[in-house]
Design a protein around this motif. Structure first.
Motif, PDB file in Angstrom:
ATOM      1  N   PRO A 258       0.849  -1.205   0.000  1.00 58.87           N
ATOM      2  CA  PRO A 258       0.000   0.000   0.000  1.00 58.87           C
ATOM      3  C   PRO A 258       0.879   1.249   0.000  1.00 58.87           C
ATOM      4  O   PRO A 258       1.932   1.285   0.622  1.00 58.87           O
ATOM      5  CB  PRO A 258      -0.793  -0.127   1.301  1.00 58.87           C
ATOM      6  N   VAL A 259       0.398   2.287  -0.684  1.00 63.80           N
ATOM      7  CA  VAL A 259       1.242   3.464  -0.864  1.00 63.80           C
ATOM      8  C   VAL A 259       1.437   4.236   0.439  1.00 63.80           C
ATOM      9  O   VAL A 259       2.466   4.896   0.626  1.00 63.80           O
ATOM     10  CB  VAL A 259       0.659   4.391  -1.943  1.00 63.80           C
ATOM     11  N   ASP A 260       0.449   4.176   1.341  1.00 65.81           N
ATOM     12  CA  ASP A 260       0.591   4.890   2.616  1.00 65.81           C
ATOM     13  C   ASP A 260      -0.449   4.362   3.598  1.00 65.81           C
ATOM     14  O   ASP A 260      -1.188   3.415   3.299  1.00 65.81           O
ATOM     15  CB  ASP A 260       0.441   6.410   2.437  1.00 65.81           C
ATOM     16  N   GLY A 261      -0.529   4.992   4.781  1.00 61.46           N
ATOM     17  CA  GLY A 261      -1.440   4.528   5.816  1.00 61.46           C
ATOM     18  C   GLY A 261      -2.892   4.642   5.409  1.00 61.46           C
ATOM     19  O   GLY A 261      -3.716   3.788   5.758  1.00 61.46           O
ATOM     20  N   HIS A 262      -3.269   5.688   4.678  1.00 61.55           N
ATOM     21  CA  HIS A 262      -4.670   5.849   4.279  1.00 61.55           C
ATOM     22  C   HIS A 262      -5.105   4.731   3.340  1.00 61.55           C
ATOM     23  O   HIS A 262      -6.232   4.214   3.452  1.00 61.55           O
ATOM     24  CB  HIS A 262      -4.862   7.205   3.596  1.00 61.55           C
ATOM     25  N   ALA A 263      -4.231   4.353   2.393  1.00 59.52           N
ATOM     26  CA  ALA A 263      -4.576   3.266   1.469  1.00 59.52           C
ATOM     27  C   ALA A 263      -4.759   1.957   2.226  1.00 59.52           C
ATOM     28  O   ALA A 263      -5.684   1.185   1.961  1.00 59.52           O
ATOM     29  CB  ALA A 263      -3.495   3.123   0.402  1.00 59.52           C
ATOM     30  N   LEU A 264      -3.878   1.688   3.209  1.00 63.28           N
ATOM     31  CA  LEU A 264      -3.994   0.460   3.990  1.00 63.28           C
ATOM     32  C   LEU A 264      -5.242   0.486   4.871  1.00 63.28           C
ATOM     33  O   LEU A 264      -5.928  -0.522   5.018  1.00 63.28           O
ATOM     34  CB  LEU A 264      -2.743   0.283   4.863  1.00 63.28           C
ATOM     35  N   LEU A 265      -5.553   1.652   5.448  1.00 62.33           N
ATOM     36  CA  LEU A 265      -6.709   1.759   6.352  1.00 62.33           C
ATOM     37  C   LEU A 265      -8.002   1.417   5.620  1.00 62.33           C
ATOM     38  O   LEU A 265      -8.872   0.738   6.173  1.00 62.33           O
ATOM     39  CB  LEU A 265      -6.783   3.177   6.922  1.00 62.33           C
ATOM     40  N   GLN A 266      -8.120   1.863   4.386  1.00 55.66           N
ATOM     41  CA  GLN A 266      -9.330   1.594   3.618  1.00 55.66           C
ATOM     42  C   GLN A 266      -9.529   0.093   3.418  1.00 55.66           C
ATOM     43  O   GLN A 266     -10.623  -0.445   3.620  1.00 55.66           O
ATOM     44  CB  GLN A 266      -9.250   2.318   2.277  1.00 55.66           C
TER      45      GLN A 266
END
Length: 684
Positions: A258-266
């Protein structure tokens, strides 16, 4: 153990009370900020770092950047300074424990608990990544869990400050969670934090880290050159989505994470929503050993990890057995240096005529002769190769060239105009699923849909795509459409019956907002208690919804009416009409000013009472009757004094000027009259 800083004052502001923990780069103390009168966590750097001016400059920059980040799931940085060689950071004090304590006490966690604990960590990292901050030392020890349930991640920027200020031959971090690019000396970005999160999730699900070793460099080598296995290998029955999530985060190539925390959180929240209760509540098998404390370490970095490991014993491949093989064995073991197509024929051995063992010297000579014989055999061809027909070779080359040309043409079509050609993903946000799929199909892409919660996009419309709109990819690569299920709703807690302060705390924990607070009098409920809420408890609502509260002001105060001088019945009616209760005393009193049967006194006479309060009434029996003695023949002054002493009023009527001052007549005389009556005396 005693500590030199405990009991001292740092920078004339922070009173150090006790030591909380010690790590690889600093010691953490509980201190009190005397200026703001609050408890803080004081992180004091070890002396070898406190004397490094380059590091202190980097730390100041990182602290300023971290202080700008304000998020419920990130430990706030409050101050930074250097007091006579004591370099320190001041952070928000979180009273509670760490995620390491949870893993140590519980071992492997059910997926539901693991996802719930890591969700706020990823959310906090997402906000940090959006602000341009990278943590670089994500681990359970840096995840703090407050006693009230809040989860925060701390120590932003410290590892980065140390790494960027030291030589390129060192690496700061916790070896169990280091990403491959950090081990190999490559630049780190948000995806390096994602790798550490994946390792941490693996540990939460299985109770242990994926790699171990005798020394840190061995573990670092495995991060750089091995692939993290699925956690289901240790936890049978674990959902495939959990394996995919862990291995997505821990991919060796950052481009595959995942590119960052927001992408992983989704994706993480999508998985939580779609797993069944049985999958979420899967109990791991018998508890595996919980991970040990992981301190941040300074590790020597090398561009050749294999050479760094040469000093440590390595596992040896299996050697061919010297014992007799069974003639029925399907195959034999390969020596480590032989090609895999070398075959060893099993044989049966007759032990009856076994020769006597050779001496060591004879054995060494036998081994050398055997090695020479094998070398000669390997160098001797078993058959010769013919040169072949030149015309036939020409035909074969022509066929090969034609095949290569066809393949090149096919590849050109595939990557130029066919499914392998590049195209740009169109904008699909806020469109229906059919419209979005049609746009992707027109662009040559295949798509799949994933349902997600979204507070802003209406249910049934597309939130976005992965890869995002505007990204250029090959047409054969799949595109994921995220379809909104509308806002995620949460049931409101019950707020009635508690105090207003308790209701505010409950709303904060439920991530709801406090709406309008209205007060009203209530005779049955004490002041400050919540009478009602809107929306009602149990109502499904989204996070941030304002909740209106109706709060009791207690019983309404009632002014006490004045009824002194009123007849008894009228006084009682007046008090009861005000919502109070009248209590009439049996004993009446004489009162020269109040007629008999009227109220002579009341208690309380003024002020306020609550509904049903009691007013005590004293009824007058009228003036007291007093016998009037005769003062005829006595001097007027004596008569006046005696009558006034009895409570009478004296009126003097002088005859002939009252020259002699003698009382000639008195009215009334020798009879009972009300106290305070007027007595007339005639004086001559």
């Amino acid at each position: 153990m005693s500590d030199r800083l405990v009991g001292t004052l740092v920078d004339n502001r922070y009173a150090v009370r006790s030591k909380l923990a010690r790590g690889g780069m600093s010691t953490v103390y509980l201190a009190t900020d005397l200026r703001l009168e609050r408890d803080v966590a004081l992180k004091v750097l070890h002396p070898h770092l406190a004397t490094d001016e380059t590091f202190l400059g980097k730390l100041g920059q990182e602290a300023k950047a971290a202080a700008k980040l304000s998020h419920p799931h990130v430990v706030g940085v409050l101050d930074q300074g250097n007091d006579g060689g004591t370099a320190y950071l001041v952070m928000e004090f979180i009273k509670g424990h760490t995620l390491r304590d949870v893993i140590r006490s519980k071992g492997a966690l059910p997926p539901r608990l693991a996802l719930a604990l890591i969700d706020p960590v990823v959310e906090g990292l997402g906000e940090a990544h959006a602000a341009g901050l990278i943590h670089r030392d994500v681990k359970p020890e840096n995840v703090l869990i407050a006693d009230d349930g809040r989860i925060k991640i701390g120590d932003f920027g410290l590892a980065r400050a140390v790494t960027t200020s030291t030589s390129t031959g060192t690496l700061i971090g916790t070896v169990g969670y280091l990403s491959p690019e950090l081990v190999l000396g490559k630049p780190a970005d948000a995806r390096s934090d994602i790798y550490s999160v994946g390792i941490m999730l693996y540990e939460m699900l299985t109770g242990q880290q994926p790699y171990d070793g005798e020394v840190p460099i061995q573990v670092a080598y495995k991060h750089a050159h091995e692939t993290v296995g699925p956690p289901s290998a240790l936890v049978p029955g674990l959902a495939a989505e959990m394996d995919e999530l862990v291995q997505w985060c821990t991919a060796s190539d950052p481009e595959n994470r995942p590119v960052d925390g927001h992408a992983l959180l989704q994706e993480l929240r999508h998985i939580r929503t779609n797993l069944t209760n049985a999958e979420l509540d899967l109990r791991p098998p018998a508890a595996v050993p919980a991970g040990q404390q992981n301190a941040t370490e300074i590790i020597a970095r090398t561009n050749n990890p294999t050479a760094a490991l040469s000093a440590f014993p390595r596992p040896q491949p299996p050697q061919p057995s010297r014992e007799p093989h069974s003639p029925y064995a399907p195959h034999a073991l390969y020596p480590p240096d032989d090609p895999p197509d070398t075959q060893y024929i099993p044989y049966a051995q007759d032990n009856r005529n076994q020769p006597a063992p050779l001496s060591k010297r004879a054995q060494r000579k036998h081994d050398r002769d055997d090695e020479k014989a094998r070398s000669r055999a390997a160098a001797t061809p078993v058959r010769s190769l013919r040169e072949g027909n030149p015309r036939r070779r020409g035909v074969l080359w022509a066929v090969v060239l034609i095949i290569i040309a066809l393949l090149a043409t096919g590849a050109g079509w595939f990557f130029g105009m066919g499914p392998g050609s590049a195209a740009t993903i169109p904008v699909v946000a806020n469109k229906s699923v059919a419209q979005a799929q049609q746009l992707l199909s027109d662009a040559g892409f295949q798509s799949r849909t994933n349902d997600v919660f979204d507070d802003d996009v209406p249910s049934g419309l597309v939130v976005g795509s992965e890869p995002a709109a505007g990204t250029e990819i090959r047409k054969f690569q799949p595109v994921a459409l995220f379809v909104s299920k509308g806002p995620q709703l949460f049931e409101l807690p019950t707020l009635t019956g508690g105090t207003l302060e308790e209701a505010k705390n409950a709303l904060n924990q439920a991530e709801m907002a406090l709406g309008k607070v209205t007060e009203q009098f209530d005779d049955a409920v004490a002041a400050g208690v919540v009478l009602a809420q809107d929306p009602a408890s149990g109502t499904p609502t989204r996070h941030g919804t304002p909740v209106n509260l109706l709060v009791s002001k207690g019983p309404q105060p009632i002014p006490v009416p004045s009824v002194v001088g009123m007849e008894e019945d009228d006084a009682v009616d007046a008090i009861e009409a005000a919502g109070l209760k009248a209590d009439v005393l049996k004993d009446e009193v004489n009162d020269p000013k109040v007629p008999r049967g009227s109220v002579a006194a009341q208690s309380p006479a003024t002020g306020n009472l609550t509904k049903g309060g009691t007013v005590t009434l004293t009824i007058s029996d009228g003036p007291k009757l007093v016998n009037v003695p005769s003062f005829i023949g006595k001097q007027a002054a004596e008569a006046r004094k005696g009558l006034e002493a009895l409570g009478f009023k004296v009126e003097v009527n002088n005859v002939l000027g009252g020259f002699f001052g003698t009382v000639r007549d008195q009215d009334p005389v020798d009879e009972e009259v009300p106290e305070g009556s007027v007595i007339t005396i005639t004086v001559v």
